[in-house]
Design an enzyme around this catalytic site. Structure first.
Site, short mmCIF file in Angstrom:
data_model
loop_
_atom_site.label_atom_id
_atom_site.label_comp_id
_atom_site.label_asym_id
_atom_site.label_seq_id
_atom_site.Cartn_x
_atom_site.Cartn_y
_atom_site.Cartn_z
N SER A 172 -15.38 -15.19 -34.96
CA SER A 172 -14.43 -14.20 -35.04
C SER A 172 -14.89 -12.73 -35.06
CB SER A 172 -13.36 -14.57 -36.04
OG SER A 172 -12.22 -13.84 -36.04
N ASP A 255 -6.67 -21.03 -29.67
CA ASP A 255 -6.62 -19.65 -29.80
C ASP A 255 -5.45 -18.82 -29.23
OD1 ASP A 255 -8.41 -18.47 -31.53
OD2 ASP A 255 -10.21 -19.02 -30.39
N HIS A 287 -8.40 -21.40 -34.17
CA HIS A 287 -9.23 -20.30 -34.50
C HIS A 287 -10.05 -20.49 -35.90
CE1 HIS A 287 -10.49 -16.00 -34.30
NE2 HIS A 287 -10.44 -16.26 -35.66
#
Length: 312
Positions: A172, A255, A287
């Protein structure tokens, strides 16, 4: 013959509905939804998936600390947040690979304290794992965080010059920072790291879309700051600095469309530049568990990393 005329606005909406909307066309609510990863998990509610994520990372890190030899809070700079945690396999060999892990949390959450989890399956393969601490917002701004992770890599190279191979992994916001490391002009530093491989997992590579969202409230980035810290704008420098690096751009099946688009476009830009890059669209992940599962030696990305190191 009957001729039906549609209003121009209806035709425009029909055309737009058949293509993916550009982030600049989105209103604030839609943009914030696109950049709220917890709202796209199919496993549980938004708040629950974040709590479960933190719990999984902490438990994995505790397990890693019970299995590995550890060096905690190793300084790489003078700042309070400029420290590393090192997870060392129980081996007498100096011929080891080393992975630097850069945590996510939207540059304002998480820390190195829950970032040792991926050492669990790697220490048995004689792989050292280094979890990097950096000053998250609001204490740290984007320029500082990028500087810190770059200096952390330089410090690791100086302290562990004997290693066989250096690898990066970021998730991320950490994938963004790892990409910024790959895009470093190392002439400003005392070393030139030979980064053999990098795993960029569910990252953000263009910061401009998040400027008007809640994400930027503690970061306070201007457009200029976002531009100079967007890996998508720095591919020529990456090609100069990291042309020998094998890059894996990984994205979760669940995602958000914008997160997926960021990974897909960054991958295509790197590929067009002639770099050694592959794209991994990881099935049945969101995610969060796309990175949590690196605690498992049988997980697809773990096996891919070990194969890259010649450890499969």
């Amino acid at each position: 013959m009957v001729v039906i005329f549609f209003p121009f606005s209806v035709l425009i909406r029909a055309i737009l509905s058949n293509r993916t909307m550009h982030w600049m066309e989105m209103d604030k609510d839609e943009l914030e939804k696109q950049f709220s990863p917890s709202r796209w998990s199919h496993r549980m509610a938004a708040d629950d998936v974040i709590k479960a994520h933190v719990k999984a990372l902490k438990e994995g890190t505790e397990r890693a600390r019970s299995l590995a030899q550890t060096l905690i809070d190793v300084p790489y700079g003078e700042g309070d947040g400029e420290k590393l945690d090192v997870y060392i396999p129980r081996t007498n060999s100096l011929d080891v690979n080393l992975v630097i892990y850069i945590h996510g949390g939207y540059w304002q959450f998480l820390s190195k304290e829950e970032s040792g989890f991926m050492a669990v399956p790697l220490i048995d393969k004689d792989v050292v794992v280094v979890a990097v601490g950096y000053d998250i917002a609001p204490k740290g701004n984007m320029d500082l965080m990028v500087s810190q992770v770059r200096r952390s890599v330089a410090s690791v190279i100086q302290q562990y010059s004997h290693i066989r191979g250096l690898y990066l992994c970021g998730h991320s916001a950490g994938a963004h920072l790892a990409a910024m490391v790959l895009s470093t002009d190392w002439s400003q530093y005392s070393v030139t790291p030979n980064i053999r491989g990098a795993f960029l997992v569910s990252g953000i590579y263009d910061l401009l879309p998040i400027l008007s969202t809640y994400v930027n409230e503690p970061l306070k980035m201007t457009e200029e700051v976002a531009e100079r810290n967007s890996p998508s704008k720095l591919v020529p420098q990456l090609k100069l600095s990291s042309s020998g690096c094998q890059i894996v751009v990984a994205v979760a099946q669940n995602d958000s469309p914008e997160f997926r688009k960021q990974s897909e476009e960054y991958y295509k830009t790197l590929e067009a530049a002639g770099l050694n890059v592959t794209m991994e669209d990881v099935a049945n992940t969101d995610h969060f568990n796309i990175i949590e599962q690196l605690v498992d030696g049988d997980y697809h990305l773990t096996k891919l990393l070990l194969k890259m190191m010649g450890k499969s």
